[in-house]
Write a protein that holds these residues in place. Structure first.
Motif, PDB file in Angstrom:
ATOM      1  N   TYR A  10       0.589  98.244  21.499  1.00  0.00           N
ATOM      2  CA  TYR A  10       0.990  96.995  22.148  1.00  0.00           C
ATOM      3  C   TYR A  10       1.514  97.251  23.561  1.00  0.00           C
ATOM      4  O   TYR A  10       1.254  96.457  24.469  1.00  0.00           O
ATOM      5  N   VAL A  13      -1.524  97.614  25.776  1.00  0.00           N
ATOM      6  CA  VAL A  13      -2.244  96.351  25.949  1.00  0.00           C
ATOM      7  C   VAL A  13      -1.493  95.403  26.883  1.00  0.00           C
ATOM      8  O   VAL A  13      -2.114  94.687  27.665  1.00  0.00           O
ATOM      9  N   TYR A  24     -11.099  99.399  22.337  1.00  0.00           N
ATOM     10  CA  TYR A  24     -10.216  99.928  21.296  1.00  0.00           C
ATOM     11  C   TYR A  24      -9.986 101.426  21.504  1.00  0.00           C
ATOM     12  O   TYR A  24      -8.855 101.908  21.419  1.00  0.00           O
ATOM     13  N   VAL A  40      -6.279 100.754  16.260  1.00  0.00           N
ATOM     14  CA  VAL A  40      -6.001  99.785  17.329  1.00  0.00           C
ATOM     15  C   VAL A  40      -6.500  98.408  16.908  1.00  0.00           C
ATOM     16  O   VAL A  40      -5.821  97.399  17.105  1.00  0.00           O
ATOM     17  N   MET A  44      -4.261  95.045  16.670  1.00  0.00           N
ATOM     18  CA  MET A  44      -4.533  93.811  17.398  1.00  0.00           C
ATOM     19  C   MET A  44      -4.629  92.631  16.437  1.00  0.00           C
ATOM     20  O   MET A  44      -4.100  91.547  16.706  1.00  0.00           O
ATOM     21  N   CYS A  47      -1.076  91.613  15.279  1.00  0.00           N
ATOM     22  CA  CYS A  47      -0.088  91.262  16.301  1.00  0.00           C
ATOM     23  C   CYS A  47       0.287  89.782  16.248  1.00  0.00           C
ATOM     24  O   CYS A  47      -0.576  88.908  16.240  1.00  0.00           O
ATOM     25  N   CYS A  54      -3.872  90.464  23.257  1.00  0.00           N
ATOM     26  CA  CYS A  54      -4.855  91.109  22.377  1.00  0.00           C
ATOM     27  C   CYS A  54      -6.286  90.688  22.681  1.00  0.00           C
ATOM     28  O   CYS A  54      -7.221  91.447  22.435  1.00  0.00           O
ATOM     29  N   HIS A  55      -6.459  89.484  23.210  1.00  0.00           N
ATOM     30  CA  HIS A  55      -7.809  89.005  23.506  1.00  0.00           C
ATOM     31  C   HIS A  55      -8.488  89.843  24.582  1.00  0.00           C
ATOM     32  O   HIS A  55      -9.699  89.760  24.743  1.00  0.00           O
ATOM     33  N   VAL A  57      -8.844  93.020  24.506  1.00  0.00           N
ATOM     34  CA  VAL A  57      -9.347  94.249  23.893  1.00  0.00           C
ATOM     35  C   VAL A  57     -10.681  93.932  23.228  1.00  0.00           C
ATOM     36  O   VAL A  57     -10.785  93.006  22.427  1.00  0.00           O
ATOM     37  N   PHE A  68     -10.237  87.272  16.628  1.00  0.00           N
ATOM     38  CA  PHE A  68      -9.481  86.661  17.717  1.00  0.00           C
ATOM     39  C   PHE A  68      -9.854  85.203  17.937  1.00  0.00           C
ATOM     40  O   PHE A  68      -9.316  84.536  18.803  1.00  0.00           O
ATOM     41  N   GLN A  76     -11.936  83.945  21.789  1.00  0.00           N
ATOM     42  CA  GLN A  76     -11.689  85.135  22.596  1.00  0.00           C
ATOM     43  C   GLN A  76     -12.518  85.083  23.878  1.00  0.00           C
ATOM     44  O   GLN A  76     -12.007  85.342  24.968  1.00  0.00           O
TER      45      GLN A  76
END
Length: 104
Positions: A10, A13, A24, A40, A44, A47, A54-55, A57, A68, A76
């Protein structure tokens, strides 16, 4: 293990600026765990902190993930496009132009 490891992911990111993405595997390497790309992904998906983007990644090919798409399919992608991320015709992120380089 996740309680100790996920925060390291985190932290990385949080450094990805708007308009850029990271993979990732890249996140895993930057967190000092180069063979933990799958972990990873779990981090994500788990989280709950809105301060962690996170979006931003994506997979190694620039692909987005349904995990996502919390509000609707394509969430995403829509979030990334709103930040100026370019997509290729095949629906993947144009990593050549949008991959984050932490040295810059």
């Amino acid at each position: 293990m996740s309680g100790r490891v996920f925060p390291a992911f985190y932290d990385v990111v949080r450094r990805i600026p708007a308009g850029k993405v990271a993979t990732y595997g890249q996140i895993a390497r930057l967190a000092g765990m180069p063979r933990c790309a799958r972990l990873v992904g779990y981090a994500m998906a788990a989280c709950q902190d809105p301060a962690v983007p996170c979006h931003r990644v994506v997979d190694r090919f620039g692909g987005t993930k349904a995990a996502f798409d919390t509000f609707a399919p394509g969430t995403q992608r829509a979030l990334l496009e709103a930040e100026g991320v370019d997509f290729r015709l095949d629906g993947t992120v144009d990593l050549e132009h949008c991959l984050w380089s932490p040295q810059t």
